[in-house]
Write a protein that holds these residues in place. Structure first.
Motif, PDB file in Angstrom:
ATOM      1  N   ARG A   1       0.846  -1.191   0.000  1.00  0.00           N
ATOM      2  CA  ARG A   1       0.000   0.000   0.000  1.00  0.00           C
ATOM      3  C   ARG A   1       0.886   1.247   0.000  1.00  0.00           C
ATOM      4  NH1 ARG A   1      -5.209   0.765   0.666  1.00  0.00           N
ATOM      5  NH2 ARG A   1      -5.569  -1.350   1.443  1.00  0.00           N
TER       6      ARG A   1
ATOM      7  N   THR B   1       0.733   5.303  -0.006  1.00  0.00           N
ATOM      8  CA  THR B   1      -0.224   6.339   0.355  1.00  0.00           C
ATOM      9  C   THR B   1       0.420   7.721   0.334  1.00  0.00           C
ATOM     10  OG1 THR B   1      -1.339   4.741   1.813  1.00  0.00           O
ATOM     11  CG2 THR B   1      -1.909   7.068   2.083  1.00  0.00           C
TER      12      THR B   1
ATOM     13  N   ARG C   1      12.948   0.591   0.536  1.00  0.00           N
ATOM     14  CA  ARG C   1      13.637   1.423   1.532  1.00  0.00           C
ATOM     15  C   ARG C   1      15.103   1.682   1.170  1.00  0.00           C
ATOM     16  NH1 ARG C   1      13.135   0.230   7.887  1.00  0.00           N
ATOM     17  NH2 ARG C   1      15.062  -0.900   7.604  1.00  0.00           N
TER      18      ARG C   1
ATOM     19  N   SER D   1       3.518   7.348   3.026  1.00  0.00           N
ATOM     20  CA  SER D   1       3.937   6.107   3.673  1.00  0.00           C
ATOM     21  C   SER D   1       3.775   4.938   2.717  1.00  0.00           C
ATOM     22  CB  SER D   1       3.102   5.851   4.935  1.00  0.00           C
ATOM     23  OG  SER D   1       1.740   5.647   4.593  1.00  0.00           O
TER      24      SER D   1
ATOM     25  N   SER E   1       3.511   0.597   3.053  1.00  0.00           N
ATOM     26  CA  SER E   1       3.475  -0.593   3.897  1.00  0.00           C
ATOM     27  C   SER E   1       3.467  -1.827   3.007  1.00  0.00           C
ATOM     28  CB  SER E   1       2.254  -0.597   4.817  1.00  0.00           C
ATOM     29  OG  SER E   1       1.055  -0.724   4.063  1.00  0.00           O
TER      30      SER E   1
ATOM     31  N   HIS F   1       3.565  -4.081   7.228  1.00  0.00           N
ATOM     32  CA  HIS F   1       4.750  -3.530   7.877  1.00  0.00           C
ATOM     33  C   HIS F   1       5.089  -2.173   7.269  1.00  0.00           C
ATOM     34  CE1 HIS F   1       5.919  -7.360   9.916  1.00  0.00           C
ATOM     35  NE2 HIS F   1       5.235  -7.876   8.913  1.00  0.00           N
ATOM     36  N   ASP F   2       5.214  -1.160   8.106  1.00  0.00           N
ATOM     37  CA  ASP F   2       5.616   0.164   7.648  1.00  0.00           C
ATOM     38  C   ASP F   2       7.068   0.096   7.188  1.00  0.00           C
ATOM     39  OD1 ASP F   2       6.615   2.843   7.526  1.00  0.00           O
ATOM     40  OD2 ASP F   2       4.961   3.493   8.810  1.00  0.00           O
TER      41      ASP F   2
ATOM     42  N   ARG G   1       9.705   2.174   9.105  1.00  0.00           N
ATOM     43  CA  ARG G   1       9.911   1.975  10.539  1.00  0.00           C
ATOM     44  C   ARG G   1      10.250   0.542  10.937  1.00  0.00           C
ATOM     45  NH1 ARG G   1       4.861   5.663  12.871  1.00  0.00           N
ATOM     46  NH2 ARG G   1       5.559   7.636  11.915  1.00  0.00           N
ATOM     47  N   THR G   2      10.027  -0.403  10.049  1.00  0.00           N
ATOM     48  CA  THR G   2      10.317  -1.795  10.378  1.00  0.00           C
ATOM     49  C   THR G   2      11.825  -2.022  10.450  1.00  0.00           C
ATOM     50  OG1 THR G   2       8.301  -2.511   9.258  1.00  0.00           O
ATOM     51  CG2 THR G   2       9.978  -4.187   9.648  1.00  0.00           C
TER      52      THR G   2
END
Length: 251
Positions: A3, A5, A49, A57, A59, A63-64, A67-68
């Protein structure tokens, strides 16, 4: 699912990617297509990443991505960039073995070795596994890098132009391998492709990008129309029915 966003990446006041909103359901091959500079590789590397976002953001499987923890993310998603900086005194098998690092931390188990064997065999590299990377052609090295990514054994796989340096025969073989990986091994593969006809033949869904935004998303039948492709690529494209599906004619 993946996802995306309201994702934005700014390079300057005049050059930016986004905002991008996209929802990719799991399973199959999703091809990112569009002209040079459309933002395909940028979006892919943000998903993995390897490039930070300036807004929004992403995911993957809940899992983001931002931040993961890296070690945890590496068991969920693997990525292959366009630019591969290889160590010449590394063999194919050693390179593919790096795909197991998130699990083994360098101490390969018999189970790891089996997964490495499977990835090497999957990419038809068994006869080359003892060769050093600088002894290979560009296409053979590319296959070795894809094998390394598959050995990481993640549900989500991100590939940035994996057909680079591959001739016609190996391009077809690579796409067949990836199709098998998606549908036999249950992977979700997001892939940047320049050849719209390869994308139509092997992808389950196409995501067309232009000027840093997603302008069309759907099945090959929905995207492979003269109207959509002419708009996306800003050149006249005629779509015809070929012997194995639709073909884009643009020359």
């Amino acid at each position: 699912m993946i996802r995306v966003t309201d994702v934005i990446k700014r390079y300057s006041s005049e050059v930016a990617i986004g905002p991008v909103d996209l929802a990719i359901e799991p399973g199959g091959i999703i091809a990112l297509v569009g002209p040079n500079g459309a933002g395909k590789s940028t979006l892919l590397t943000m998903m993995g990443r390897l490039l930070g976002m300036d807004g929004g953001s992403i995911s993957i499987a809940g899992h983001d991505v931002a931040r993961t923890p890296s070690r945890e993310l590496a068991t969920i998603v693997s990525i292959l960039r366009q630019e591969n900086h290889f160590i010449t005194r590394l063999t194919v098998r050693q390179l593919v073995g790096f795909g197991r690092f998130p699990y083994s931390q360098g101490r390969l188990t018999p189970a790891d070795e089996q997964i490495i064997d499977r990835a090497i065999s999957f990419l038809d590299l068994t006869g080359l596994e003892g060769r050093y990377l600088d002894e290979l052609s560009g296409g053979q090295r590319q296959r070795a890098y894809v094998a390394m990514v598959l050995a990481q054994d993640t549900e989500y796989v991100l590939l940035d132009e994996p057909l680079n340096n591959l001739d016609m025969r190996h391009s077809v073989a690579m796409m067949r391998h990836l199709h098998d990986a998606a549908h036999t091994l249950g992977r979700t593969i997001v892939i940047v492709l320049h050849d719209i006809n390869f994308a139509c033949q092997y992808a389950d869904r196409l995501c067309a990008m232009k000027d840093g935004r997603v302008v069309a998303f759907g099945t090959p039948e929905e995207i492979m129309t003269s109207e959509v492709l002419t708009d996306v690529f800003e050149t006249t494209v005629e779509v015809i029915d070929g012997p194995r599906g639709r073909l884009a004619v643009y020359y």
